[in-house]
Write an enzyme that holds these catalytic residues in place. Structure first.
Site, PDB file in Angstrom:
ATOM      1  N   ASP A   1      -4.743   6.783  10.020  1.00 44.08           N
ATOM      2  CA  ASP A   1      -4.375   5.454  10.520  1.00 44.08           C
ATOM      3  C   ASP A   1      -2.977   5.430  11.122  1.00 44.08           C
ATOM      4  O   ASP A   1      -2.575   4.445  11.742  1.00 44.08           O
ATOM      5  CB  ASP A   1      -4.496   4.401   9.419  1.00 44.08           C
TER       6      ASP A   1
ATOM      7  N   HIS B   1      -0.035   5.198   6.837  1.00 46.16           N
ATOM      8  CA  HIS B   1       0.154   5.558   5.435  1.00 46.16           C
ATOM      9  C   HIS B   1       0.425   7.055   5.278  1.00 46.16           C
ATOM     10  O   HIS B   1      -0.333   7.874   5.813  1.00 46.16           O
ATOM     11  CB  HIS B   1      -1.064   5.157   4.611  1.00 46.16           C
TER      12      HIS B   1
ATOM     13  N   ASN C   1       3.909  -5.590   5.820  1.00 51.48           N
ATOM     14  CA  ASN C   1       2.700  -6.310   6.240  1.00 51.48           C
ATOM     15  C   ASN C   1       3.033  -7.638   6.900  1.00 51.48           C
ATOM     16  O   ASN C   1       2.295  -8.103   7.775  1.00 51.48           O
ATOM     17  CB  ASN C   1       1.760  -6.526   5.049  1.00 51.48           C
TER      18      ASN C   1
ATOM     19  N   SER D   1       0.797  -1.215   0.000  1.00 50.44           N
ATOM     20  CA  SER D   1       0.000   0.000   0.000  1.00 50.44           C
ATOM     21  C   SER D   1       0.835   1.273   0.000  1.00 50.44           C
ATOM     22  O   SER D   1       0.375   2.320  -0.457  1.00 50.44           O
ATOM     23  CB  SER D   1      -0.936   0.008   1.211  1.00 50.44           C
TER      24      SER D   1
ATOM     25  N   GLY E   1      -2.147  -4.212   1.112  1.00 48.68           N
ATOM     26  CA  GLY E   1      -2.261  -5.440   1.877  1.00 48.68           C
ATOM     27  C   GLY E   1      -1.311  -6.541   1.452  1.00 48.68           C
ATOM     28  O   GLY E   1      -1.309  -7.625   2.041  1.00 48.68           O
TER      29      GLY E   1
END
Length: 232
Positions: free
Chosen positions: A206, A209, A123, A57, A95
């Site tokens: 979040d 990012h 991730n 991402s 993801g």
């Protein structure tokens, strides 16, 4: 009495016919050779100047209104501003893990790619995947690129994890990237999110990012490593 062609004239005709056939053959051979040389030249000129960013991402530009504002797009703008003829391909997928990257790589990797930037592993870390497994997957992808696109210059992006995941795990994870880069003799970005990770104003809600401003700094982390590769 029938008119006959004198022997010496017949001999001349035969010689001329032979010369004509030889000339025709030489012309055809030359045309074939020229066509082959032209095709070879066209193939060389068709060699891609593409830079493939293969990641998750962070590469995809998750949460941005315009994905072109993610760091790969900003690298394209930098290249264009300097008159460097390269085409950036953003192959980021939100993801994505290193295991997923192994399965997806063969679908996006072109044999004539000039530079391959590998940005995966974050991730895995956030999911607690063993460092050994992540390392094995990254090595597999590096080997795959070396085999399928042997002329490609490979760049590995280093990542780090929040300390709350445990000191031993986060340390092993952090050290994995420079070790892989050294062992494979490939270019290395020490920490993709340097001066961005953990800074609230440069990240989305979040906290993971980057914002558009954050991506500008990420691009600034990437460019010093990429610059000598595109200017060689």
């Amino acid at each position: 009495m029938k008119n006959r062609i004198p022997f010496y004239l017949l001999f001349v005709f035969l010689i001329l016919a032979a010369c004509k056939d030889a000339n025709t053959t030489n012309v055809e051979e030359n045309e074939s050779q020229n066509t082959s040389e032209t095709t070879d030249a066209e193939d060389q000129n068709a060699t891609s100047n593409s830079i493939l960013f293969f990641g998750d991402s962070l590469t995809a530009g998750y949460g941005l209104e315009d994905p072109d504002n993610a760091f790969p797009g900003l690298i394209q703008e930098k290249l264009d501003s300097l008159g460097l003829d390269y085409n950036v391909i953003n192959a980021g997928l939100s993801g994505e893990t290193t295991a997923g990257g192994k399965n997806r790589l063969e679908w996006v990797l072109e044999p004539d790619v000039a530079i391959f930037v590998l940005e995966l592993g974050a991730n895995d870390g956030l999911r607690g995947v063993s460092v050994a497994e992540t390392r094995e997957n990254l090595q597999w992808m590096i080997d795959k690129v070396k085999t399928e696109a042997p002329q490609a210059k490979i760049v590995l992006a280093g990542m780090q994890l929040p300390p709350n995941l445990g000191t031993e795990y986060t340390t092993d994870f952090k050290n994995m990237f420079p070790q892989l880069a050294e062992e494979n003799n490939i270019a290395f970005i020490p920490f993709l999110l340097q001066n961005v990770g953990g800074i609230a104003s440069l990240n989305q809600n979040d906290g993971i990012h980057p914002t558009e401003e954050g991506h500008k700094l990420v691009a600034a982390n990437v460019w010093p490593v990429l610059r000598p590769l595109v200017q060689e």
